[in-house]
Design a protein around this motif. Structure first.
Motif, PDB file in Angstrom:
ATOM      1  N   ASN A 110      15.429  12.038 -14.673  1.00 43.54           N
ATOM      2  CA  ASN A 110      14.837  12.922 -15.678  1.00 43.54           C
ATOM      3  C   ASN A 110      15.920  13.671 -16.433  1.00 43.54           C
ATOM      4  O   ASN A 110      15.876  13.775 -17.670  1.00 43.54           O
TER       5      ASN A 110
ATOM      6  N   TRP B 122      16.455  13.215 -20.485  1.00 40.72           N
ATOM      7  CA  TRP B 122      16.180  14.335 -21.383  1.00 40.72           C
ATOM      8  C   TRP B 122      17.445  14.911 -22.002  1.00 40.72           C
ATOM      9  O   TRP B 122      17.427  15.402 -23.136  1.00 40.72           O
TER      10      TRP B 122
ATOM     11  N   ALA C 142       7.365  13.806 -13.651  1.00 44.03           N
ATOM     12  CA  ALA C 142       7.722  13.750 -15.068  1.00 44.03           C
ATOM     13  C   ALA C 142       6.777  14.614 -15.895  1.00 44.03           C
ATOM     14  O   ALA C 142       7.194  15.230 -16.884  1.00 44.03           O
TER      15      ALA C 142
ATOM     16  N   TRP D 209       9.564   9.693 -21.073  1.00 42.22           N
ATOM     17  CA  TRP D 209      10.586   9.590 -20.029  1.00 42.22           C
ATOM     18  C   TRP D 209      10.575   8.206 -19.382  1.00 42.22           C
ATOM     19  O   TRP D 209      11.631   7.591 -19.190  1.00 42.22           O
TER      20      TRP D 209
END
Length: 283
Positions: free
Chosen positions: A81, A85, A158, A207
């Motif tokens: 993650n 991001w 997520a 994601w």
């Protein structure tokens, strides 16, 4: 799903630490509301404001081999993650800040108040932390009919990190201002809440797409298990299983179909700019 070799350092494991205990106080109303918030969402501080108290802490214990494996899995998900991001934010001229992930059992303290396992995973914007009691996934399967797989965990996490994205983008703060302003009716605020949750589902899909492009970690059935989980935690499914009927005006997270649609849109587009749920739902 395939595991990668990467691990994050922003995961705190409080399981076995002796921090658990029986909850007292709060009343039946609190328990009913907590049961609704059980699934995937939001800031629980309003539910907890009545003041839940801990009994004496339980004794410390050693984590099992399976529990240690779960921690490694969550550390892997957290890393992936963060990587995805960070890249997305950088591409849009923004700076990403990692959330903290806390694993706990029974009861723990959060920046939003006392957290309990019956609330399920949630994100607290006050301390920018995702809190997860993994017993939630057994409940997800036994009570709401969603098969608990590794990618179910990935989707839920997520989604909660999607709420962190909203905090970094200022969306959380704007919604909170709208709630405190008193200018909106309960029905209007429910629609805003639904838009907030569906956007977190959309971010979860983004994601999954972007991470798979980089790591090729998805296997057959993974996306389907995420969509099944999204459908299971739709307001209509939760209400029908809990009360036997559906009250659309009380929706705060969205219908099962909506949750699946927005996760799918995030996965299909992989583009954070396509996730303006507020514009589409609040026309």
């Amino acid at each position: 799903m395939k595991w990668t070799n990467d691990r994050a350092d922003n995961v705190e494991d409080r399981r076995g630490s002796g921090g658990g205990g029986m909850l007292v106080g709060g009343g039946l109303g609190t328990l009913i509301i907590a049961a609704i918030i059980f699934f995937l969402g939001g800031d629980p501080s309003s539910v907890l404001s009545g003041g839940l108290e801990n009994s004496a802490p339980t004794e410390q214990r050693q984590l099992t081999k399976e529990e240690l494996q779960i921690k490694e899995f969550v550390r892997m998900l957290s890393f992936e993650n963060n990587e995805t991001w960070t890249k997305i934010f950088s591409e849009n001229g923004l700076r990403y800040e990692k959330p903290k992930i806390v694993l706990f059992e029974n009861v723990t303290q959060s920046g939003c108040g006392t957290a309990q396992s019956s609330m399920g995973p949630f994100y607290c914007p006050a301390d920018q932390t995702v809190y997860m009691d993994m017993s939630f996934f057994g409940e997800l399967q036994s009570k709401f009919g969603a098969k608990a797989t590794e990618f179910t965990v990935a989707y839920v996490m997520a989604h909660e990190i999607g709420h962190h994205i909203q905090t970094l983008l200022g969306t959380t703060q704007k919604v909170d201002q709208q709630r405190r302003s008193g200018q909106y009716s309960e029905a209007e605020m429910n629609k805003i809440s639904v838009a907030t949750e569906l956007q977190a589902d959309f971010f979860a899909g983004v994601w999954a797409k972007q991470t798979n492009n980089r790591e090729h970690f998805l296997e057959p059935g993974d996306i389907e298990s995420a969509m099944e989980a999204a459908a299971a935690v739709g307001d209509d499914n939760i209400q029908k299983r809990s009360t036997g009927y559906v009250n659309q005006e009380a929706f705060t997270h969205g219908r099962s179909q909506q949750r699946v649609e927005w996760f799918t849109k995030g996965y299909d587009t992989g583009d954070i700019r396509e996730g303006n749920t507020f514009e589409q739902l609040l026309k």
